[in-house]
Write a protein that holds these residues in place. Sequence first.
Motif, PDB file in Angstrom:
ATOM      1  N   LEU A  41       0.678  -1.316   0.160  1.00 48.09           N
ATOM      2  CA  LEU A  41      -0.140   0.106   0.201  1.00 48.09           C
ATOM      3  C   LEU A  41       0.948   1.061   0.050  1.00 48.09           C
ATOM      4  N   GLU A  42       0.777   2.089  -1.111  1.00 46.60           N
ATOM      5  CA  GLU A  42       1.698   3.030  -0.972  1.00 46.60           C
ATOM      6  C   GLU A  42       0.938   4.574  -1.292  1.00 46.60           C
ATOM      7  N   LEU A  43       1.334   5.603  -0.504  1.00 47.35           N
ATOM      8  CA  LEU A  43       0.870   6.754  -0.506  1.00 47.35           C
ATOM      9  C   LEU A  43       1.040   7.417  -1.706  1.00 47.35           C
ATOM     10  N   LYS A  44      -0.068   8.162  -2.495  1.00 45.11           N
ATOM     11  CA  LYS A  44       0.177   8.702  -3.804  1.00 45.11           C
ATOM     12  C   LYS A  44      -0.016  10.271  -3.532  1.00 45.11           C
ATOM     13  N   ASP A  45      -1.017  10.584  -2.474  1.00 48.84           N
ATOM     14  CA  ASP A  45      -1.262  12.064  -2.241  1.00 48.84           C
ATOM     15  C   ASP A  45      -1.902  12.021  -1.058  1.00 48.84           C
ATOM     16  N   GLY A  46      -1.551  13.267  -0.296  1.00 48.24           N
ATOM     17  CA  GLY A  46      -2.898  13.453   1.167  1.00 48.24           C
ATOM     18  C   GLY A  46      -2.173  13.329   2.502  1.00 48.24           C
ATOM     19  N   SER A  47      -2.936  12.970   3.205  1.00 50.15           N
ATOM     20  CA  SER A  47      -2.584  12.911   4.696  1.00 50.15           C
ATOM     21  C   SER A  47      -1.960  11.511   5.063  1.00 50.15           C
ATOM     22  N   THR A  48      -0.590  11.720   5.683  1.00 49.57           N
ATOM     23  CA  THR A  48      -0.067  10.607   5.911  1.00 49.57           C
ATOM     24  C   THR A  48      -0.645   9.728   7.262  1.00 49.57           C
ATOM     25  N   ASP A  49      -1.417  10.581   8.066  1.00 50.89           N
ATOM     26  CA  ASP A  49      -2.252  10.083   9.390  1.00 50.89           C
ATOM     27  C   ASP A  49      -3.421   9.224   8.651  1.00 50.89           C
ATOM     28  N   ASP A  50      -4.071   9.372   7.612  1.00 50.47           N
ATOM     29  CA  ASP A  50      -5.270   8.740   7.094  1.00 50.47           C
ATOM     30  C   ASP A  50      -4.343   7.402   6.261  1.00 50.47           C
ATOM     31  N   PHE A  51      -3.395   7.654   5.707  1.00 50.84           N
ATOM     32  CA  PHE A  51      -2.827   6.544   5.190  1.00 50.84           C
ATOM     33  C   PHE A  51      -2.345   5.752   6.210  1.00 50.84           C
ATOM     34  N   ASN A  52      -1.691   6.157   6.967  1.00 55.04           N
ATOM     35  CA  ASN A  52      -1.339   4.856   8.020  1.00 55.04           C
ATOM     36  C   ASN A  52      -2.666   4.418   8.773  1.00 55.04           C
ATOM     37  N   THR A  53      -3.506   5.198   8.992  1.00 52.78           N
ATOM     38  CA  THR A  53      -4.786   4.533   9.472  1.00 52.78           C
ATOM     39  C   THR A  53      -5.461   3.339   8.616  1.00 52.78           C
TER      40      THR A  53
END
Length: 200
Positions: free
Chosen positions: A163-175
């Motif tokens: 699962l790779e973050l592309k844009d936006g909140s790192t907190d929401d991504f981690n959640t």
Amino acid sequence: MEREFKWQIANPADFDRIAESDAVQPLVQSSGTTEMEAIYYDTFDGQLAKVRGGLRLRREDGECVVCLKLAPQEDFDGAFKAREEYECYAPDVRSGMLNLPSVGAPQEFCDEILKSDLMELGRTIFTRRTYQLAYQGCTCELAFDTGKITHRGRISPICEMELELKDGSTDDFNTLALALQAKFSLRPQPLSKLARMLRL
């Protein structure tokens, strides 16, 4: 900066179960499949290994991309990785290294690598199924990889989920990542494909 979670998957059949679940399907914006083959390089004196970096030339459905990764960070019991990542389209690894500073890669480091002879470390050949997800304040890519790693005649299978973050909140991504990990009892994959290659 690349931010991703990586997990081991026991059986490729589990991909469908996860992708079609009520935890993933409502988030899907688009999906696709890509055939990938990557060649990994280092200098003969191991300049990339010394900084825990990676250099690869990857063919993605026939298009060539050169990628340099540096300065890895780890957390979340080994599933999470964050590192500098620079990539560009190029027909070969040296052409890519010439162009990488234009997308932010450190010029001095690239120059040092270009002064050195490069050797092939090994290859990966795999199929990647991707799902573009939108969750709260972030967008990310869920990927399922199946294939093989080769190194000096030795072969190891690839069966993993990222699962790779592309844009936006790192907190929401981690959640989202930790929610998926808990829901499906996912086992972290602490080692990159390159690290597993070098252990063969």
